[in-house]
Design a protein around this motif. Structure first.
Motif, mmCIF file in Angstrom:
data_model
loop_
_atom_site.group_PDB
_atom_site.id
_atom_site.type_symbol
_atom_site.label_atom_id
_atom_site.label_comp_id
_atom_site.label_asym_id
_atom_site.label_seq_id
_atom_site.Cartn_x
_atom_site.Cartn_y
_atom_site.Cartn_z
ATOM 1 N N ARG A 1 6.062 -4.684 29.471
ATOM 2 C CA ARG A 1 5.103 -4.943 30.553
ATOM 3 C C ARG A 1 5.802 -5.339 31.848
ATOM 4 O O ARG A 1 5.416 -4.908 32.935
ATOM 5 N N ASN B 1 5.666 -3.725 35.522
ATOM 6 C CA ASN B 1 5.371 -4.573 36.686
ATOM 7 C C ASN B 1 6.396 -4.361 37.795
ATOM 8 O O ASN B 1 6.053 -4.210 38.968
ATOM 9 N N GLN C 1 -0.043 -6.365 35.756
ATOM 10 C CA GLN C 1 -0.160 -6.390 34.296
ATOM 11 C C GLN C 1 -1.617 -6.433 33.857
ATOM 12 O O GLN C 1 -2.020 -5.750 32.910
#
Length: 311
Positions: free
Chosen positions: A107, A111, A227
């Motif tokens: 993640r 990002n 996210q």
């Protein structure tokens, strides 16, 4: 990760925790779609129409034009035309993206790529609209490519683990901090050249890559809004896929009644391997990496991180 490069790429959208290959796959798919459209429209005498359509996906320096095509701040970062342009971007994304994925997870890699692309676009627009040197070219300047997001990942990885070494052809082992410094200096030197817009975007991406890791070490994740948007769409698509009808059959009991469950005379407790890392342990390991680098981990911490990354 769950296989070799091509297997990972083919199955990029079938697995979670896989943003590195998803990003590469999206860039490649868009590239080949644009390539096919360009060839067909050019052969058909519609080259001018193709160029106009493509411009609506590219990042403009002009604020009035950006106001009427705001989506371009996202679309430009997945758009390439030249084969070498996308080749080098994807190679750098793959090499340095693996480090970010290993240290911080899937993640945070996504990002950093998106934040780098946004920062690159912002830096490009600001400089073009403030610097007198670009005043004559604002209205005609358009930008495309994943370079800003890739630069964010390159500089982020170098900030996170500066002494990690890559073996380069002809040069041998080189620490990634020197690779990142070289490309940042090169982009700065070329920021008044023919590809000024792209080079300025590189600098914006590099800056956000450095600041993102610095803030992450303080416990502040600038990528949380990105996210949350990603999780929203993941949940949206997963709900659509999970609409499966399930039927239940009741088991007949000895008394002639029905019971939905059949009891066993013995119960078997669930066994949990004592050497499996908990999420709390992994979070502590990642915090340690963010604070002191991957080299600070001991053998047991590296083993737990490796085993957890395979789940």
């Amino acid at each position: 990760m769950y296989g070799n490069f091509w297997e990972n790429l083919r199955n990029a959208f079938k697995h979670s925790d896989n943003s590195l290959y998803k990003l590469i796959a999206i860039n490649l798919i868009v590239f080949f779609v644009v390539l096919v459209v360009r060839v067909l429209m050019t052969i058909g005498g519609l080259g001018g129409v193709y160029s106009t359509l493509l411009s609506y996906l590219m990042m403009p320096a002009s604020l009035p034009r950006l106001a009427v095509q705001p989506w371009s701040i996202f679309t430009y970062m997945f758009l390439h035309e030249g084969i070498f342009h996308i080749l080098f971007n994807m190679l750098f994304l793959y090499w340095f993206g693996q480090l970010i994925h290993q240290f911080l997870g899937s993640r945070k890699l996504a990002n950093l790529y998106i934040l780098g692309g946004l920062a690159g676009a912002l830096f490009y627009v600001i400089i073009y609209n403030l610097a007198p040197y670009f005043s004559q070219s604002i209205n005609s300047s358009l930008m495309l490519g994943a370079s800003a997001g890739v630069f964010a990942i390159v500089v982020g990885a170098a900030t996170l683990s500066p002494n990690t070494t890559f073996f380069l052809i002809l040069l041998g082992p080189v620490k990634i901090k020197y690779i990142a410094i070289f490309y940042v200096v090169l982009s700065f030197a070329n920021s008044a050249g023919a590809n000024a817009g792209g080079e300025l975007a590189h600098l914006g991406g590099a800056l956000i890559g450095y600041l993102y890791i610095v803030q992450l070490r303080k416990g502040i994740d600038w990528g949380l809004p990105v996210q949350k948007v990603g999780i929203f769409f993941e949940d949206l698509f997963s709900r659509k896929k999970s609409k499966v009808k399930v039927s239940y059959r009741k088991a007949k009991t000895g008394s002639g009644g029905f019971s939905p469950f059949k009891k066993s005379s013995k119960s078997t407790p669930t066994q949990v391997a004592s050497d499996d890392a908990t999420q709390e342990e992994i979070d502590k390991i990642l915090d340690k990496i963010a604070d002191r680098g991957y080299e600070a981990l001991n053998k047991e911490e590296k083993r737990k991180l490796f085993e957890f990354s395979k789940k």
